[in-house]
Enzyme design. Sequence first.
Site, short mmCIF file in Angstrom:
data_model
loop_
_atom_site.label_atom_id
_atom_site.label_comp_id
_atom_site.label_asym_id
_atom_site.label_seq_id
_atom_site.Cartn_x
_atom_site.Cartn_y
_atom_site.Cartn_z
N ARG A 1 0.80 -1.23 0.00
CA ARG A 1 0.00 0.00 0.00
C ARG A 1 0.82 1.27 0.00
NH1 ARG A 1 -2.51 -3.25 3.53
NH2 ARG A 1 -3.81 -4.69 2.38
N THR B 1 -3.64 -8.73 14.01
CA THR B 1 -2.56 -8.09 13.26
C THR B 1 -2.90 -6.64 12.92
OG1 THR B 1 -3.48 -9.14 11.29
CG2 THR B 1 -1.53 -10.16 12.27
N ASN C 1 -8.57 -9.14 13.19
CA ASN C 1 -9.46 -10.18 13.68
C ASN C 1 -8.72 -11.25 14.48
OD1 ASN C 1 -8.69 -10.69 10.66
ND2 ASN C 1 -8.92 -12.71 11.58
N ASP D 1 -14.21 -12.36 11.40
CA ASP D 1 -13.17 -11.64 10.66
C ASP D 1 -13.50 -10.15 10.57
OD1 ASP D 1 -10.90 -11.08 9.20
OD2 ASP D 1 -11.67 -11.84 7.30
N LYS E 1 -14.91 -3.32 9.40
CA LYS E 1 -15.63 -4.32 8.62
C LYS E 1 -17.02 -4.63 9.17
CE LYS E 1 -11.94 -7.34 6.82
NZ LYS E 1 -11.51 -8.75 6.93
N TRP F 1 -9.99 -2.29 3.28
CA TRP F 1 -8.84 -1.41 3.50
C TRP F 1 -8.90 -0.14 2.66
CZ3 TRP F 1 -6.29 0.13 -0.75
CH2 TRP F 1 -6.51 -0.63 -1.90
N HIS G 1 -8.00 -19.15 -5.82
CA HIS G 1 -8.53 -19.49 -7.14
C HIS G 1 -10.04 -19.33 -7.27
CE1 HIS G 1 -4.84 -20.71 -9.09
NE2 HIS G 1 -4.47 -21.27 -7.97
N MET H 1 2.56 -20.36 -6.59
CA MET H 1 1.83 -21.62 -6.46
C MET H 1 2.81 -22.70 -6.00
SD MET H 1 -0.86 -23.51 -6.65
CE MET H 1 -0.96 -25.30 -6.51
CA CA Z 1 -8.75 -11.01 8.34
#
Ligand code: CA
Length: 710
Positions: free
Chosen positions: A135, A254, A274, A319, A346, A409, A627, A665
Site C-alpha cells: 500500500r 494483526t 481479527n 473476521d 468491517k 482497506w 482461485h 503456487m
Molecule cells: Ca482477516
Amino acid sequence: MTPFHRLAAGLCIAGLAAFTVACSQETETDVSQAPSAPDVEWRKHGLNDAEARFSDLSDINADNADQLGLAWYFDYPTNRGLEATPLIVDGVIYTTGSWSMVYAHDALTGELKWFYDPQAPREWAVKMCCDVVNRGVAYDNGHLFFGTIDGRLISLNAADGSVRWEVQTTDRSRPYSITGAPRVVKDKVVIGNGGSELGVRGYVSAYKVSNGEMAWRFYTVPGNPADGFENPALEQAADTWGGGEWWDVGGGGTVWDSMAYDPELNLLYVGVGNGAPWNRQIRSPEGGDNLYLSSILALNPDDGSYVWHYQTTPGEAWDYTATQHMILADLDIGGQSREVIMQAPKNGFFYVLDRATGELLSADAYATVTWATHIDLETGRPVEVEGARYEDDQPGALHLPGPIGGHNWHPMSHNPETGLVYIPAQDVPWVYKTDTEFRHREGYWNTGTDTRPASLPDDPAIKQQVLDTVTGSLIAWDPVAKAPRWRVDHAGPWNGGILSTAGNLVFQGNANGQVVAYSADTGETIWQFDAQTGVVAPPATYRINGEQYVAIVAGWGGALPLVGGEALTAGPIPNRSRLLVFKLNGDASLPPAVDRQLVFNPPEQTASAAQIESGKAVYLTYCVFCHGDGVVGGGVTPDLRALTPEKHANWDSVVLGGLHWQNGMVGFGGEISQQDADDIHAYVIERAHKAVSEQASVESAESTSADTGS
Ligand code: CA
C-alpha cells in the site's frame, strides 16, 4: 480556493503555522522565478497525520473536471494487485506495486527514474491471505521506507533507490506478511504486519529512522500466559481470553493497515485485526472479549506504551477487523467542538470516538448489518442477534457483513467543506459455520470455520438470491447527522479508495475499470476514464509548475478478487498494472483495450460424483482463497477452468510438486495426499465442463436474439 484556504496557505508561507489544517496537509515549496501557484506535494500516506485524504487544491474543480485527460501513464510488468497510495515529493512520484517493488517516476513526465526489487520470495504468496500487494512507501528527509511480503522493512535513499538499511520485522518461521504502508512518527518508522487468517500473533513495531534499530514493539494479544506478559496492558488483556490455547494458532490481532497520529496529544492510533482462528469458540472456548482484537488502540509513539483502546467487536468471530482506515477530525457535535477519530470497520458500523480518551460518541450502521441490531451507546457494545456466533454444530448462519467487510482497506476521505466522509462500502454476505473437525494447519488457512456452506450453491434460484444481496457503493456519510447524504451504487463490490478536494470533487476508481470524478456535495458524475483494468487503489493529487495532477495506480487484486468467484458481479476484466496521471486537457491515450478471453477445453470427466464432492471439500480448504469460489477465477490468478491440456497433464507436478512456485503456487505435497490432488482435479474438471455448457447456452441465447433481431 476558498478564502479560508487562501488565508491558511498564506499563513503557512509566512511560517505562521497556526492553521495546522492547511499547513500540515501539504508542504508548500517555493518555486523560484515561477510566476505560477506554488507546488503542492503529497508527502504522507493519508496526505497528513490525520489521514484525511482531503486536498486543498481546487485548480481542478467541479466546473472544469469534465476537461480532465490523461497526462501520462506507465505500465508495470506485473499482473497482480496494486493498492498503493503514491507519494509525491520534490517532483518525484514514489509508488509500490506487486511483490513489494518500488518505483520512482518524474511526476511531470512519467519517466522512470529508478526501480527497486526487494527480491521477495514468490513462494511467500501462499502464506498471504490477500494477494502480494503493497500500500505504499513512507517518506522522511530524503529517505523512503516500505515493507515486503516476507516481513522485511527496508529504507532506501529517495534520490537513487539505493538501500540504507533493512531489518526483518517478523519471525520467518510463521506465516507473517507485510502489505501495509509504514508511517513515520517523529524519529521512528512504525510498521505492522498481517497473517491472522493463517495464524500469527499480531503486533506493531517502531524502528529508528536513522539506522533501523528497533525502538519498541507492542503485541496486540497476549501470548502463552505461562511465558509471562510483555506489559501490564497485556496482563489485563489475558483476563478476557477464556481457556483454550489461542497462542498455538497465534490469537491474531494483526496491525495490517491503518494508523493515524495526533502530534498535539502525542498519540499514535493503530487499527487491530481479527482473531486467529476466526471462530472464538475454538480460540477462547470459555468466551470473553479477547482484547485487543478488533480494536482501535491509542499508543504513546515514544515508547509504544498503551494509552486507551476501544473494541469495536468484542469476542470477534466473523473476521471483523478494525484495521480499516481511521481519520482524525474536529467535528461540531451537540454544539461542542470535539476532537474525534472516525472509522468504518468491517463490522458495518461507523464509529465516532473522542480521540483523547476513546469515549464512544456514536456508532451507526453504514452498510447492511444482520449480526447485531445496534451498538448500545451506554455500554459501547454491539447487541448481537441470536445465533450470530454459529457455535457448536449449528447450521450455517448467513450474515452481513461477511469477512470481506462492509468496508475493507480502501481508504475513505473526510472533506471538511462538505462535512462528509466518503466510504467505499459494500455488502458481501457469508455463511459462518463451525469447523467441528478443526486442526491447526501450520502455514495454511486456519479460520476454524467450515467454508463449504459459504460456497455459492449451484441451484440457480438460490444462487441468484444470494448474489442479489451483493452490492458496492460510494457512500457520502455525514458523521454528525449519522446518516448518508448521498450514495452512488456501483455494479458490484471491491471498488477503489477515495480522494476528495477543495474543488468540490470526489475521485474514485472502481471494479469496472473506470476512474470517476463526482461532485462532492451531490454525488453527480462529472467525468470518467476507462482504465481498462479494475481499480482498487486510492488517488493522490499534487501541483507542479502551476498545474494540478491526479495520480492513481490501476490494477485488479486483493482479497475479494482472489476468493470471490461469481460474487464479483462487476468483473473480471483484463488485469494490468499501471500508473495513471491526469490533468486538465491532458491528451495522452492508452493502447487499445484487449478482451479477456477464457477458453474452456477440459479433459473427459472420469471421476465419480463422490470423488468430485470430496475434491470440492479439499478445494475449499486449501485452494479457494486464491482461485475463487466455484473455481471461478477473479482475474488475478489463473482461472483453473481454462487450463490447457498441457497444464492438465502437469497437474500433479504443479499441485503436489510446486512446478509454478515462482508464481506463488507452491507444492502442497507435504500437506495433501495424491488422492486429494486427484479429487481436486476431478472437481476442477467438473467446473470446467459446467463452464462449457453455460457458455454454450449463452451463445445459443445470443444467436436466438440475433435471429429475431431483438
Ligand atoms: Ca482477516
